[in-house]
Design a protein around this motif. Structure first.
Motif, PDB file in Angstrom:
ATOM      1  N   PRO A 116       0.825  -0.893   0.211  1.00  0.00           N
ATOM      2  CA  PRO A 116       0.101   0.060   0.374  1.00  0.00           C
ATOM      3  C   PRO A 116       1.227   1.320  -0.199  1.00  0.00           C
ATOM      4  N   CYS A 117       0.140   2.464  -0.069  1.00  0.00           N
ATOM      5  CA  CYS A 117       1.091   3.810  -0.181  1.00  0.00           C
ATOM      6  C   CYS A 117       1.295   3.424   0.918  1.00  0.00           C
ATOM      7  N   PRO A 118       3.223   3.870   1.157  1.00  0.00           N
ATOM      8  CA  PRO A 118       3.456   4.411   2.717  1.00  0.00           C
ATOM      9  C   PRO A 118       2.417   5.101   3.433  1.00  0.00           C
ATOM     10  N   ALA A 119       2.169   6.608   2.847  1.00  0.00           N
ATOM     11  CA  ALA A 119       1.900   7.864   3.296  1.00  0.00           C
ATOM     12  C   ALA A 119       0.593   7.943   3.103  1.00  0.00           C
ATOM     13  N   ARG A 120      -0.242   6.445   3.237  1.00  0.00           N
ATOM     14  CA  ARG A 120      -1.759   6.804   4.072  1.00  0.00           C
ATOM     15  C   ARG A 120      -2.214   6.900   5.361  1.00  0.00           C
ATOM     16  N   GLY A 121      -1.478   7.338   6.330  1.00  0.00           N
ATOM     17  CA  GLY A 121      -2.483   7.500   6.968  1.00  0.00           C
ATOM     18  C   GLY A 121      -1.848   9.162   7.978  1.00  0.00           C
ATOM     19  N   VAL A 122      -0.943   9.947   6.755  1.00  0.00           N
ATOM     20  CA  VAL A 122      -0.585  11.521   6.957  1.00  0.00           C
ATOM     21  C   VAL A 122      -1.024  12.274   5.309  1.00  0.00           C
ATOM     22  N   ALA A 123      -1.104  11.255   4.727  1.00  0.00           N
ATOM     23  CA  ALA A 123      -1.542  11.680   3.551  1.00  0.00           C
ATOM     24  C   ALA A 123      -2.885  12.831   2.936  1.00  0.00           C
ATOM     25  N   PRO A 124      -3.616  12.281   4.482  1.00  0.00           N
ATOM     26  CA  PRO A 124      -5.197  13.131   4.526  1.00  0.00           C
ATOM     27  C   PRO A 124      -4.948  14.396   5.353  1.00  0.00           C
ATOM     28  N   THR A 125      -4.415  14.057   6.364  1.00  0.00           N
ATOM     29  CA  THR A 125      -3.993  15.468   7.607  1.00  0.00           C
ATOM     30  C   THR A 125      -3.110  16.260   6.464  1.00  0.00           C
ATOM     31  N   GLY A 126      -1.957  16.142   5.510  1.00  0.00           N
ATOM     32  CA  GLY A 126      -1.225  16.670   4.640  1.00  0.00           C
ATOM     33  C   GLY A 126      -2.056  17.355   3.455  1.00  0.00           C
ATOM     34  N   LEU A 127      -3.326  16.702   3.010  1.00  0.00           N
ATOM     35  CA  LEU A 127      -3.916  17.229   2.606  1.00  0.00           C
ATOM     36  C   LEU A 127      -4.858  18.701   2.696  1.00  0.00           C
ATOM     37  N   GLN A 128      -5.265  17.961   3.527  1.00  0.00           N
ATOM     38  CA  GLN A 128      -5.966  19.032   4.344  1.00  0.00           C
ATOM     39  C   GLN A 128      -5.606  20.262   4.900  1.00  0.00           C
ATOM     40  N   ALA A 129      -4.453  20.364   5.563  1.00  0.00           N
ATOM     41  CA  ALA A 129      -3.401  21.462   5.917  1.00  0.00           C
ATOM     42  C   ALA A 129      -3.384  22.566   4.889  1.00  0.00           C
ATOM     43  N   ALA A 130      -2.656  21.403   3.473  1.00  0.00           N
ATOM     44  CA  ALA A 130      -3.058  22.881   2.484  1.00  0.00           C
ATOM     45  C   ALA A 130      -3.883  22.900   1.343  1.00  0.00           C
ATOM     46  N   THR A 131      -4.844  22.631   1.064  1.00  0.00           N
ATOM     47  CA  THR A 131      -5.961  22.307   1.360  1.00  0.00           C
ATOM     48  C   THR A 131      -5.901  23.832   2.047  1.00  0.00           C
ATOM     49  N   ARG A 132      -6.582  24.275   3.366  1.00  0.00           N
ATOM     50  CA  ARG A 132      -7.150  24.769   4.345  1.00  0.00           C
ATOM     51  C   ARG A 132      -5.817  26.294   4.168  1.00  0.00           C
ATOM     52  N   GLU A 133      -4.936  25.998   3.652  1.00  0.00           N
ATOM     53  CA  GLU A 133      -3.513  27.644   3.952  1.00  0.00           C
ATOM     54  C   GLU A 133      -4.262  27.852   2.206  1.00  0.00           C
ATOM     55  N   VAL A 134      -4.624  27.084   1.410  1.00  0.00           N
ATOM     56  CA  VAL A 134      -4.333  27.906   0.451  1.00  0.00           C
ATOM     57  C   VAL A 134      -6.001  28.752   0.515  1.00  0.00           C
ATOM     58  N   LEU A 135      -6.829  27.919   0.810  1.00  0.00           N
ATOM     59  CA  LEU A 135      -8.633  28.739   0.925  1.00  0.00           C
ATOM     60  C   LEU A 135      -8.421  29.944   1.471  1.00  0.00           C
ATOM     61  N   ARG A 136      -7.605  29.895   3.077  1.00  0.00           N
ATOM     62  CA  ARG A 136      -7.330  31.171   4.067  1.00  0.00           C
ATOM     63  C   ARG A 136      -7.159  32.000   2.930  1.00  0.00           C
ATOM     64  N   ARG A 137      -6.433  31.634   2.072  1.00  0.00           N
ATOM     65  CA  ARG A 137      -5.344  32.878   1.124  1.00  0.00           C
ATOM     66  C   ARG A 137      -5.910  33.834  -0.284  1.00  0.00           C
ATOM     67  N   PHE A 138      -6.387  32.363  -0.336  1.00  0.00           N
ATOM     68  CA  PHE A 138      -6.899  32.431  -2.141  1.00  0.00           C
ATOM     69  C   PHE A 138      -9.203  31.750  -2.334  1.00  0.00           C
ATOM     70  N   ARG A 139      -9.081  32.350  -3.549  1.00  0.00           N
ATOM     71  CA  ARG A 139      -9.930  31.938  -4.135  1.00  0.00           C
ATOM     72  C   ARG A 139      -9.907  31.130  -5.416  1.00  0.00           C
ATOM     73  N   LEU A 140     -10.193  30.313  -6.338  1.00  0.00           N
ATOM     74  CA  LEU A 140     -10.070  29.610  -6.879  1.00  0.00           C
ATOM     75  C   LEU A 140     -11.872  29.190  -7.746  1.00  0.00           C
ATOM     76  N   ALA A 141     -11.023  29.257  -8.806  1.00  0.00           N
ATOM     77  CA  ALA A 141     -11.890  29.338 -10.320  1.00  0.00           C
ATOM     78  C   ALA A 141     -11.311  28.705 -11.533  1.00  0.00           C
ATOM     79  N   SER A 142     -11.881  27.404 -12.347  1.00  0.00           N
ATOM     80  CA  SER A 142     -11.117  27.289 -13.117  1.00  0.00           C
ATOM     81  C   SER A 142     -12.325  26.072 -14.306  1.00  0.00           C
ATOM     82  N   SER A 143     -12.411  26.768 -15.009  1.00  0.00           N
ATOM     83  CA  SER A 143     -13.487  25.915 -16.279  1.00  0.00           C
ATOM     84  C   SER A 143     -12.517  24.670 -17.207  1.00  0.00           C
ATOM     85  N   VAL A 144     -11.429  24.590 -17.119  1.00  0.00           N
ATOM     86  CA  VAL A 144     -10.376  23.991 -18.261  1.00  0.00           C
ATOM     87  C   VAL A 144     -10.950  21.399 -17.767  1.00  0.00           C
ATOM     88  N   ALA A 145     -10.813  21.024 -18.534  1.00  0.00           N
ATOM     89  CA  ALA A 145     -10.879  19.941 -18.676  1.00  0.00           C
ATOM     90  C   ALA A 145      -9.929  19.442 -17.876  1.00  0.00           C
TER      91      ALA A 145
END
Length: 436
Positions: free
Chosen positions: A321-350
């Motif tokens: 299995p992915c060795p980082a499966r135990g920490v990846a969700p924590t990392g995804l949430q932390a990075a996303t939280r920091e992005v959304l704290r600073r920016f709003r995103l918009a896209s229309s691409v495929a």
């Protein structure tokens, strides 16, 4: 069917012609979907590289040092020691420490980033994960020069994998030399069954290739999903539970893995039987989409019904299995939280699983509530036209790399020179199989 779709279909036919037909598609077998996880977890499906023509291509893309890449090591003492080292390094941070590390690195990379700009989300994320994994491995902040080496290497690997650029081995080897010189600064015991050069390749492949690429791709998918759905951005900002559902549905619709292959080291009792030495192909997208399709719907993750979904975002626990499966969700949430704290995103691409366009999006001020309809229409049109040219590039470069990988035969030549590293293949007599 669009021009890009036709070119993609043609590319697949060229790949099959050059690389040869190989392997057993598990989902195409009788009861394949029902047996998917059982076969994936079967102890005999533990071979990884030796005996599969596909391995020459993966080793080509992952060079240098693919023979010690954790995902491509054969079962045995070397794999056990490498996997144990990776687990030790990943477990050296608690979840709160992972959250703090990712948040700090994301803030450092994103600080002062100008808004009202077009960005490629995968490119935006790579420096963050380069800093995260450097600090994890070396226990010190990542210097700018090291970050540039890591990003250059990871970008080169993923671009070759997506067939949008040829390999640039000198760029990759610059990171190898840097890591070789810094091995004594690593505060963890590195695998002793590996040489010094192999230890550098192990760090490069596991942490500064796979980890950086996979987390950057995962973040690009999550952020692009949010960029396409402004209402989801608001809900994710206010609810960790909802964010978890968004990530799950993103990983279900856009799994990071396409097709994983395993080589059987003994016969498997199935219908029909699977002999030792078979190459099993595990198609993640088909498996994920088989029960409820590929339509994005966060609501399916409410209640007990979620437990019945075909969903293996980090592989199967019984088989690499992915060795980082135990920490990846924590990392995804932390990075996303920091992005959304600073920016709003918009896209229309495929939005496709492989993201060859690197996920273009508008990076806006967090307080900007305008629709930006004209900019999004222009972005959609530009992405469609770019996809045509990009598909042709992928056809040409991909065909060349498949041919070049077969010509070089990195995997075949390695095991011819190192027979001691081949897995033991056992053919059980049919009478013994029946007795069992």
């Amino acid at each position: 069917m669009t021009i890009a779709d036709r070119v993609t279909s043609l590319r697949g036919k060229v790949f099959a012609r050059v690389n040869g037909d190989e392997g057993i598609a598990v989902v195409s077998r009788e009861n394949g979907l029902a047996e998917f996880t059982r076969l994936y977890a079967h102890p005999a499906a533990n071979g990884r590289s030796h005996g599969a023509g596909l391995s020459d291509l993966f080793w080509y893309w992952l060079a240098p040092g693919p023979h010690v890449h954790q995902e491509h090591l054969e079962p045995g003492p070397r794999y056990d020691e490498v996997a144990r080292t990776t687990r030790t390094i990943l477990a050296s941070r608690t979840k709160p420490e992972w959250d703090a590390l990712v948040t700090r690195c994301a803030a450092h990379v994103l600080s002062g980033r100008p808004v009202n700009r077009l960005v490629r989300l995968r490119d935006l994320m790579m420096p963050i994960w380069a800093e995260v994994y450097y600090e994890l491995v070396f226990r010190e902040p990542c210097p700018a020069a090291a970050r540039d080496l890591i990003v250059g290497h990871a970008d080169d690997v993923v671009s070759a994998l997506k067939c949008t650029r040829l390999r640039h081995m000198r760029r990759r080897q610059r990171l190898t030399r840097y890591l070789r010189e810094r091995l004594d600064a690593v505060p963890f015991a590195l695998p002793q069954l590996l040489s010094r050069d192999e230890q550098a390749w192990y760090l490069q492949g596991t942490f500064f290739n796979t980890a950086v690429v996979q987390m950057s791709d995962a973040m690009a998918h999550v952020l692009l999903v949010l960029a396409e759905r402004s209402d989801e951005q608001a809900r994710v900002r206010s609810s960790d539970d909802h964010f978890e559902r968004v990530v799950n549905e993103t990983m279900r619709v856009y799994p990071l893995f396409g097709i994983a292959h395993r080589i059987t080291t003994s016969d498997i009792d199935a219908s029909p039987p699977i002999p030792a030495g078979s190459v099993l192909l595990f198609d993640y997208p088909t498996f994920h989409h088989a029960d409820v399709g590929d339509t994005f719907d966060v609501s399916r993750w409410h209640g007990d019904a979620a437990r019945t979904l075909n969903f293996i975002p980090y592989g199967i626990s019984a088989n690499r299995p992915c060795p980082a499966r135990g920490v990846a969700p924590t990392g995804l949430q932390a990075a996303t939280r920091e992005v959304l704290r600073r920016f709003r995103l918009a896209s229309s691409v495929a939005h496709t699983r492989s993201l060859p366009n690197r996920a273009p999006a508008l990076l806006l001020d967090v307080t900007d509530t305008r629709k930006h309809a004209a900019a999004l229409a222009a972005l959609r049109l530009a992405d469609r036209w770019a996809d045509v040219g990009r598909s042709i590039v992928q056809l040409v470069l991909g065909s060349y790399m498949v041919w070049d990988a077969r010509r070089k035969g990195l995997c075949r030549r390695y095991f011819a020179e190192h027979p001691e590293h081949r897995p033991r293949v056992e053919h059980r007599p049919r009478s013994a199989e029946r007795a069992r």
